[in-house]
Design a protein around this motif. Sequence first.
Motif, PDB file in Angstrom:
ATOM      1  N   SER A 185     -16.078 -15.312  22.868  1.00 45.84           N
ATOM      2  CA  SER A 185     -16.952 -15.647  23.351  1.00 45.84           C
ATOM      3  C   SER A 185     -17.808 -17.410  23.324  1.00 45.84           C
ATOM      4  N   SER A 186     -18.299 -17.733  23.655  1.00 44.08           N
ATOM      5  CA  SER A 186     -18.615 -18.819  23.144  1.00 44.08           C
ATOM      6  C   SER A 186     -20.389 -19.025  24.433  1.00 44.08           C
ATOM      7  N   HIS A 187     -20.539 -20.512  23.304  1.00 40.48           N
ATOM      8  CA  HIS A 187     -21.598 -20.909  24.265  1.00 40.48           C
ATOM      9  C   HIS A 187     -21.507 -22.383  24.902  1.00 40.48           C
ATOM     10  N   VAL A 188     -20.639 -22.387  24.735  1.00 43.83           N
ATOM     11  CA  VAL A 188     -20.253 -24.139  25.197  1.00 43.83           C
ATOM     12  C   VAL A 188     -19.340 -23.724  26.222  1.00 43.83           C
ATOM     13  N   PHE A 189     -20.537 -23.890  27.781  1.00 42.98           N
ATOM     14  CA  PHE A 189     -19.856 -23.793  29.301  1.00 42.98           C
ATOM     15  C   PHE A 189     -18.640 -24.483  29.372  1.00 42.98           C
ATOM     16  N   GLU A 190     -18.450 -26.224  29.013  1.00 45.93           N
ATOM     17  CA  GLU A 190     -18.047 -26.615  29.387  1.00 45.93           C
ATOM     18  C   GLU A 190     -16.666 -26.022  28.856  1.00 45.93           C
ATOM     19  N   GLU A 191     -16.113 -25.422  27.183  1.00 48.76           N
ATOM     20  CA  GLU A 191     -14.875 -25.043  26.867  1.00 48.76           C
ATOM     21  C   GLU A 191     -14.612 -23.539  27.669  1.00 48.76           C
ATOM     22  N   VAL A 192     -15.621 -22.841  28.383  1.00 48.04           N
ATOM     23  CA  VAL A 192     -15.504 -21.547  28.990  1.00 48.04           C
ATOM     24  C   VAL A 192     -14.598 -22.365  30.487  1.00 48.04           C
ATOM     25  N   ILE A 251      -8.263 -12.695  19.846  1.00 49.76           N
ATOM     26  CA  ILE A 251      -9.867 -12.638  19.922  1.00 49.76           C
ATOM     27  C   ILE A 251      -9.882 -13.425  19.285  1.00 49.76           C
ATOM     28  N   LEU A 252     -11.518 -14.282  20.195  1.00 48.91           N
ATOM     29  CA  LEU A 252     -12.013 -15.404  19.618  1.00 48.91           C
ATOM     30  C   LEU A 252     -13.419 -15.343  19.694  1.00 48.91           C
ATOM     31  N   ASP A 253     -13.945 -15.747  18.445  1.00 46.10           N
ATOM     32  CA  ASP A 253     -15.378 -15.478  18.434  1.00 46.10           C
ATOM     33  C   ASP A 253     -16.277 -16.534  17.792  1.00 46.10           C
ATOM     34  N   GLU A 254     -17.199 -17.222  19.095  1.00 43.39           N
ATOM     35  CA  GLU A 254     -17.418 -18.932  18.908  1.00 43.39           C
ATOM     36  C   GLU A 254     -16.262 -19.928  18.446  1.00 43.39           C
ATOM     37  N   PRO A 255     -15.222 -20.020  18.645  1.00 44.39           N
ATOM     38  CA  PRO A 255     -13.853 -20.611  18.038  1.00 44.39           C
ATOM     39  C   PRO A 255     -14.091 -21.602  17.530  1.00 44.39           C
ATOM     40  N   SER A 256     -15.246 -22.980  18.199  1.00 49.34           N
ATOM     41  CA  SER A 256     -15.539 -24.305  18.278  1.00 49.34           C
ATOM     42  C   SER A 256     -16.423 -24.568  17.038  1.00 49.34           C
ATOM     43  N   THR A 257     -17.132 -23.517  16.949  1.00 47.85           N
ATOM     44  CA  THR A 257     -18.450 -23.760  16.231  1.00 47.85           C
ATOM     45  C   THR A 257     -17.780 -24.600  14.493  1.00 47.85           C
TER      46      THR A 257
END
Length: 226
Positions: A111-118, A78-84
């Motif tokens: 959850s992520s705002h990084v589209f490429e990561e998703v 369960i990862l919340d914005e893990p690459s911030t």
Amino acid sequence: MRHIGYIPGEISFPDIGDGNAFIKSQAEMIDLKNMDYANYLIEKLGLDTSANLKRMSKGMKQKTAIVAGFMAKPDILILDEPSTGLDPLMREIFVDILIESKQRGATIFMSSHVFEEVEKTCDRVALLHNGKIIDIVDMKKIRHNEVKTYKIGFETGADYHKFIKDNFNLVSKKDEYLQATVDVMDQQINVFMENLSEYDVKYINEIKYTLEKYFLEKINEEIKND
């Protein structure tokens, strides 16, 4: 708890000293004896675990949380914005770690705002806007979109203007560059390319359809429907 790995959106460490002490305490909490994978992650992320937790940069804190969350090879992540806080290179390395976990059979909620990561890691994506889910999309639909977009440059103004006047599905044009952008359905690509051979083309580039573009299209639909 070792079957579940978690990375919170806000990293806050206890007053426990350095990264080594924290990772060791987390391992003891879940009764993890074999630290081989933890050491692999530490090396892969280039993490200095001897640094004091309170003086770590945002990126170092994030790396420490990644090691703690992944080191037991949990079945569920369960990862919340893990690459911030990670720089672009570290984000790529983190994506590699995610893919490794996925290939191992882990179920990942992220959850992520990084589209490429998703795009690189997820199978299904829920799109949120203004606090509500506006769509759930299978990433196969994005990766294999039935409409292809091409950017075409022409050698001569005559060919460019003839192309613009012909019945192609024009998305945009730039007269000063003799450049047109068109949408083509998958089943029409061969016919389109055959027709295009009649023009003096300087270049043709496919514009990849992305999750970000799909998301923006859905937002525009929401705005129109409000």
